[in-house]
Design a protein around this motif. Structure first.
Motif, PDB file in Angstrom:
ATOM      1  N   SER A   9       0.834  -1.199   0.000  1.00 47.67           N
ATOM      2  CA  SER A   9       0.000   0.000   0.000  1.00 47.67           C
ATOM      3  C   SER A   9       0.870   1.251   0.000  1.00 47.67           C
ATOM      4  O   SER A   9       2.065   1.200   0.328  1.00 47.67           O
ATOM      5  N   ILE A  12      -1.610   8.023  -0.511  1.00 46.55           N
ATOM      6  CA  ILE A  12      -1.975   8.746  -1.728  1.00 46.55           C
ATOM      7  C   ILE A  12      -2.603  10.089  -1.373  1.00 46.55           C
ATOM      8  O   ILE A  12      -3.564  10.155  -0.585  1.00 46.55           O
ATOM      9  N   ILE A  15      -5.726  11.153  -6.762  1.00 51.58           N
ATOM     10  CA  ILE A  15      -5.664  10.537  -8.087  1.00 51.58           C
ATOM     11  C   ILE A  15      -6.705  11.249  -8.942  1.00 51.58           C
ATOM     12  O   ILE A  15      -7.876  11.334  -8.563  1.00 51.58           O
ATOM     13  N   VAL A  33      -1.240  10.168 -10.339  1.00 54.56           N
ATOM     14  CA  VAL A  33      -1.243   9.512  -9.040  1.00 54.56           C
ATOM     15  C   VAL A  33      -0.250  10.275  -8.176  1.00 54.56           C
ATOM     16  O   VAL A  33       0.962  10.152  -8.339  1.00 54.56           O
ATOM     17  N   MET A  57      -3.827   3.482   0.362  1.00 54.08           N
ATOM     18  CA  MET A  57      -4.511   2.663  -0.639  1.00 54.08           C
ATOM     19  C   MET A  57      -3.620   1.489  -1.025  1.00 54.08           C
ATOM     20  O   MET A  57      -2.400   1.629  -1.140  1.00 54.08           O
ATOM     21  N   ILE A  62      -5.357   1.189  -6.147  1.00 55.88           N
ATOM     22  CA  ILE A  62      -4.795   2.267  -6.967  1.00 55.88           C
ATOM     23  C   ILE A  62      -4.961   1.940  -8.445  1.00 55.88           C
ATOM     24  O   ILE A  62      -5.387   2.778  -9.249  1.00 55.88           O
ATOM     25  N   GLU A  65      -8.524   2.405  -9.554  1.00 56.05           N
ATOM     26  CA  GLU A  65      -8.900   3.811  -9.702  1.00 56.05           C
ATOM     27  C   GLU A  65      -8.297   4.406 -10.965  1.00 56.05           C
ATOM     28  O   GLU A  65      -8.944   5.180 -11.669  1.00 56.05           O
ATOM     29  N   LEU A  90       4.624  -0.133  -7.682  1.00 52.62           N
ATOM     30  CA  LEU A  90       3.494   0.527  -8.324  1.00 52.62           C
ATOM     31  C   LEU A  90       3.834   0.867  -9.774  1.00 52.62           C
ATOM     32  O   LEU A  90       3.029   0.613 -10.688  1.00 52.62           O
TER      33      LEU A  90
END
Length: 219
Positions: A9, A12, A15, A33, A57, A62, A65, A90
């Motif tokens: 995670s 964030i 976004i 992001v 998140m 993520i 989204e 990520l």
């Protein structure tokens, strides 16, 4: 009984969907992001709200989204996104999903672990930023034609520093070089004129999103 593995995670800040305002991708619809947190405090920072707060998140959330917005380009930014270790997976997961991914980083942290599919937009800090000593110069040797260097300049002294650096280090041979004026400090036309007089091998840029929407968040 095996313990369940919790998904990675990140914290964030936001976004959102917008037009890319900077880099060679300017004008492209992109999902941004924005990660929370930054170890730097540049005097002209325009995203200080991302220093703290935000929500935690998971990577799957993520990615979901990002997918909801339905565009091909994703920009991971901050703050300083590389301050969160889970930023690296990520970036890889976004690339695996088929997105064209860019990373906006201060250049104060090591970029060597970033997935090679990601375009690294490295913001070298000029003396006027107050964070010049945080530049990680080893990053220059890691740059490829897939990356870009951004230099934000406050005044003539910053410009002279940038011009000398571009010449001495042959930066334009490493990757595209972008010069930007600090809003409210250096007139855009002044910087443009300096670049033309010196025939610098750079791209002048303004922040398109601010031209269109001012300082509105989420744009």
């Amino acid at each position: 009984m095996k313990a369940s593995v919790r998904p990675l995670s990140l914290k964030i800040s936001e976004i959102f969907l917008s037009l890319q305002g900077e880099s060679s991708r300017v004008g492209l619809p992109s999902v941004f992001v924005r990660l929370t947190g930054c170890p730097l405090r540049c005097v002209w920072c325009d995203t200080a709200y991302a220093f703290s707060g935000g929500q935690t998140m998971s990577l799957p959330d993520i990615l979901a989204e990002v997918a909801r917005h339905g565009v091909a380009h994703v920009c991971v930014t901050g703050g300083e996104p590389l301050a969160q270790p889970a930023c690296l997976p990520l970036l890889s997961k976004l690339s695996d999903a088929g997105y064209a991914v860019s990373l906006e980083t201060s250049g104060a942290l090591d970029i060597s672990g970033v997935d090679v599919r990601v375009s690294r937009i490295v913001d070298l800090k000029a003396p006027g930023s107050g964070e010049f000593d945080r530049n990680r110069w080893q990053n220059l040797a890691l740059l490829t034609s897939n990356d870009e260097l951004k230099l934000v300049l406050k005044d003539r002294a910053d410009y002279e520093w940038a011009r000398q650096l571009i010449v001495d280090c042959q930066l334009a041979a490493l990757c595209p070089v972008l010069l930007s004026p600090v809003e409210g400090e250096l007139a855009a036309t002044t910087l443009a004129d300096w670049i033309l007089v010196d025939r610098l091998p750079v791209r002048f840029q303004l922040q398109l999103h601010k031209v269109l929407w001012g300082k509105m968040r989420g744009r």
